[in-house]
Design a protein around this motif. Structure first.
Motif, PDB file in Angstrom:
ATOM      1  N   SER A 355      82.883   2.670  62.164  1.00 35.36           N
ATOM      2  CA  SER A 355      84.253   3.101  62.449  1.00 35.36           C
ATOM      3  C   SER A 355      84.278   4.255  63.440  1.00 35.36           C
ATOM      4  N   ILE A 356      83.375   5.196  63.254  1.00 37.37           N
ATOM      5  CA  ILE A 356      83.301   6.362  64.148  1.00 37.37           C
ATOM      6  C   ILE A 356      82.922   5.927  65.564  1.00 37.37           C
ATOM      7  N   LEU A 357      81.954   5.026  65.673  1.00 38.63           N
ATOM      8  CA  LEU A 357      81.528   4.563  66.995  1.00 38.63           C
ATOM      9  C   LEU A 357      82.592   3.699  67.658  1.00 38.63           C
ATOM     10  N   ALA A 358      83.390   2.995  66.864  1.00 36.41           N
ATOM     11  CA  ALA A 358      84.511   2.234  67.438  1.00 36.41           C
ATOM     12  C   ALA A 358      85.499   3.181  68.106  1.00 36.41           C
ATOM     13  N   MET A 359      85.733   4.340  67.503  1.00 39.55           N
ATOM     14  CA  MET A 359      86.605   5.340  68.124  1.00 39.55           C
ATOM     15  C   MET A 359      85.973   5.896  69.387  1.00 39.55           C
ATOM     16  N   LYS A 360      84.688   6.211  69.313  1.00 38.43           N
ATOM     17  CA  LYS A 360      83.997   6.805  70.460  1.00 38.43           C
ATOM     18  C   LYS A 360      84.008   5.882  71.669  1.00 38.43           C
ATOM     19  N   HIS A 361      83.779   4.581  71.442  1.00 38.65           N
ATOM     20  CA  HIS A 361      83.623   3.632  72.553  1.00 38.65           C
ATOM     21  C   HIS A 361      84.891   2.824  72.840  1.00 38.65           C
ATOM     22  N   SER A 362      85.963   3.068  72.076  1.00 41.47           N
ATOM     23  CA  SER A 362      87.206   2.290  72.224  1.00 41.47           C
ATOM     24  C   SER A 362      86.910   0.794  72.195  1.00 41.47           C
ATOM     25  N   LEU A 363      86.134   0.410  71.194  1.00 41.85           N
ATOM     26  CA  LEU A 363      85.692  -0.978  71.074  1.00 41.85           C
ATOM     27  C   LEU A 363      85.478  -1.302  69.588  1.00 41.85           C
ATOM     28  N   VAL A 364      86.183  -2.308  69.103  1.00 39.21           N
ATOM     29  CA  VAL A 364      86.092  -2.674  67.683  1.00 39.21           C
ATOM     30  C   VAL A 364      85.113  -3.826  67.522  1.00 39.21           C
ATOM     31  N   PRO A 365      84.054  -3.653  66.734  1.00 37.87           N
ATOM     32  CA  PRO A 365      83.095  -4.741  66.513  1.00 37.87           C
ATOM     33  C   PRO A 365      83.767  -5.941  65.858  1.00 37.87           C
ATOM     34  N   PRO A 366      83.206  -7.127  66.075  1.00 40.00           N
ATOM     35  CA  PRO A 366      83.849  -8.336  65.573  1.00 40.00           C
ATOM     36  C   PRO A 366      83.535  -8.643  64.113  1.00 40.00           C
ATOM     37  N   THR A 367      84.318  -9.554  63.562  1.00 39.51           N
ATOM     38  CA  THR A 367      83.980 -10.254  62.330  1.00 39.51           C
ATOM     39  C   THR A 367      83.429 -11.598  62.773  1.00 39.51           C
ATOM     40  N   ILE A 368      82.116 -11.783  62.678  1.00 41.32           N
ATOM     41  CA  ILE A 368      81.519 -13.007  63.224  1.00 41.32           C
ATOM     42  C   ILE A 368      81.550 -14.149  62.196  1.00 41.32           C
ATOM     43  N   ASN A 369      81.174 -15.317  62.659  1.00 41.42           N
ATOM     44  CA  ASN A 369      81.000 -16.515  61.822  1.00 41.42           C
ATOM     45  C   ASN A 369      82.304 -17.094  61.290  1.00 41.42           C
ATOM     46  N   HIS A 370      83.419 -16.728  61.894  1.00 42.97           N
ATOM     47  CA  HIS A 370      84.688 -17.302  61.444  1.00 42.97           C
ATOM     48  C   HIS A 370      84.936 -18.619  62.161  1.00 42.97           C
ATOM     49  N   GLU A 371      85.081 -19.693  61.385  1.00 38.85           N
ATOM     50  CA  GLU A 371      85.281 -21.020  61.956  1.00 38.85           C
ATOM     51  C   GLU A 371      86.547 -21.707  61.453  1.00 38.85           C
ATOM     52  N   THR A 372      86.911 -21.450  60.191  1.00 45.64           N
ATOM     53  CA  THR A 372      88.027 -22.168  59.580  1.00 45.64           C
ATOM     54  C   THR A 372      88.983 -21.174  58.929  1.00 45.64           C
ATOM     55  N   ALA A 373      90.253 -21.244  59.303  1.00 46.57           N
ATOM     56  CA  ALA A 373      91.251 -20.334  58.747  1.00 46.57           C
ATOM     57  C   ALA A 373      91.467 -20.612  57.267  1.00 46.57           C
ATOM     58  N   ASP A 374      91.665 -19.557  56.501  1.00 53.90           N
ATOM     59  CA  ASP A 374      91.951 -19.644  55.074  1.00 53.90           C
ATOM     60  C   ASP A 374      93.461 -19.619  54.895  1.00 53.90           C
ATOM     61  N   GLU A 375      94.013 -20.627  54.243  1.00 50.12           N
ATOM     62  CA  GLU A 375      95.461 -20.713  54.072  1.00 50.12           C
ATOM     63  C   GLU A 375      96.008 -19.583  53.208  1.00 50.12           C
ATOM     64  N   ASN A 376      95.143 -18.880  52.494  1.00 47.28           N
ATOM     65  CA  ASN A 376      95.570 -17.757  51.656  1.00 47.28           C
ATOM     66  C   ASN A 376      95.593 -16.424  52.403  1.00 47.28           C
ATOM     67  N   ILE A 377      95.243 -16.459  53.682  1.00 49.27           N
ATOM     68  CA  ILE A 377      95.193 -15.240  54.505  1.00 49.27           C
ATOM     69  C   ILE A 377      96.251 -15.337  55.593  1.00 49.27           C
TER      70      ILE A 377
END
Length: 417
Positions: A355-377
């Motif tokens: 979180s701290i490095l995301a602020m420093k670099h103005s870059l948010v790391p990804p959530t990887i491996n997402h392939e199929t949307a969850d209907e509950n989200i």
């Protein structure tokens, strides 16, 4: 009483995707998975045959033979990461008042490998209690901060917080409060864990907590994906140097971020399952915002607990929507566990660093491996899927929850040096 301001002046990391801060950050933003087949033991009879292990680090070069014998892996990890953070902070160890420097560390389990091996050796013997004299000092969860303080001579508060997977976030909050209240100038905080063992893997498998995607381990940790089937066990350590603002300023320290506040709560619901409506998670985020003196709309990004479990991911996102309302759709929400796996007691520390490095670099790391949307989200939430996103992050939140219903939340703010 006027509270002291608290800032972060040093960072250190030993993770499944990088053995120092630079490697860790580069791997995060490139979306690298740390999950691979287990190398520590034969997994033929185990349901899950993969984990996020530390890779390409020679501990025999870092520690002497005597130290290796006397330190469980979780304590070795703690010393490596804390050494990097202390060096990064630039604190002069010759002149700093060591009575005003403490170590508050998190570990959910502690020396599990040591416990496992000693009990196995006893069980396989003739009943004579022949135990290694280092058995207890290697195993106990509080030995990591003890060894850090002994190495550097830090004589301030020294202890371990144990709240399962919230342990190092709780350590960070305690460190914040010790400095806020004027009891310490500097605290070395963070957490470490080394549970990729036969006992660790077998125990979590017995709970049906781990992913069993043995045919594709790199993609097994998939927070928010409809086909997630459990978390991936990780190991390692994260360390942060928290320092009173004027103390840091007086010595010309570089400042990564200000720690604005921390919140805690309990689900009071179930030993391992989250409350389905996320009521405890709502409470912890509201407590954190109140403690920091912020409104929900002040937050730009949330590094979620996001373990890749069917119940937990949905409950946390429901809670975020309840706390942040329409603003939730403007947040960058992510889970770095998609890359590191779940470091249990060390999770809060390495995710706070992200979180701290995301602020420093103005870059948010990804959530990887997402392939199929969850209907509950909620499809309108920005879960930072599969690719890092550029964004000015001025305030970042980090969530960490643990078995037993323990919830911890920390808020960081970008600060002009």
């Amino acid at each position: 009483m006027e509270l002291k301001r608290v800032v972060v002046t040093g960072l250190g990391a030993l993770t499944p995707i990088g053995n120092n801060i630079e490697e860790y950050w580069d791997a995060l933003v490139s979306g690298k998975s740390g999950s691979a087949p287990i190398t520590y033991f034969d997994t033929e009879k185990f349901k899950t045959k993969f984990a996020c292990e530390i890779k390409n680090f020679d501990f025999n070069e870092y520690f002497g033979r005597k130290e290796i014998r006397r330190l469980d892996r979780f304590a070795q990890y703690a010393l490596v990461a804390s050494d990097e953070a202390i060096a990064d902070s630039g604190i002069d160890l010759e002149t700093v008042d060591k009575y005003r420097v403490g170590v508050i560390w998190g570990a959910g389990i502690g020396g599990l490998e040591t416990f496992q091996e000693e009990v196995k050796n006893f069980a396989n013997g003739d009943g004579t209690p022949r135990f290694n004299p280092f058995f207890i000092p290697k195993m106990i969860a509080d030995i990591a901060p003890g060894n850090i303080s002994i190495k550097h001579g830090f004589m301030g508060p020294n202890y371990t917080t144990v709240s399962a997977c919230a342990s190092s976030a709780n350590a960070l909050i305690d460190a914040l409060n010790y400095i806020r209240l004027g009891y310490s100038d500097v605290i070395v905080t963070g957490g470490s864990e080394a549970a990729v063992t036969q006992a660790g893997m077998g125990g979590f498998n017995a709970m049906h907590a781990l992913s069993t995607r043995n045919d594709d381990p790199e993609k097994a940790s998939r927070p928010f994906d409809a086909n997630r089937d459990g978390f991936v066990l990780g190991e390692g350590s994260g360390a942060l140097i928290l320092e009173e603002y004027e103390h840091a300023k007086a010595r010309g320290a570089k400042i990564y971020a200000e720690v604005l506040g921390g919140g805690m709560s309990s689900d009071a619901y179930h030993m391992t399952a989250p409350h389905p409506d996320g009521t405890g998670v709502v409470a912890v985020m509201e407590n954190c915002l109140r403690n920091a003196g912020l409104n929900p709309e002040d937050v730009d990004a949330i590094n979620t607990h996001g373990t890749s479990t069917p119940l937990g991911d949905v409950a946390e996102l429901k809670a975020i929507t309840k706390v942040f309302g329409d603003h939730a759709k403007t947040l960058n929400i992510n889970s770095t566990k998609s890359m590191t796996g779940h470091l249990l007691g060390a999770a809060g520390a390495i995710e706070a660093i992200a979180s701290i490095l995301a602020m420093k670099h103005s870059l948010v790391p990804p959530t990887i491996n997402h392939e199929t949307a969850d209907e509950n989200i909620d499809a309108e939430l920005n879960l930072t899927l599969n690719k890092a996103q550029e964004r000015e992050v001025n305030v970042a939140m980090s969530n960490t929850f643990g078995f037993g219903g323990h919830n911890a939340c920390v808020l960081f703010k970008k600060i002009a040096e």
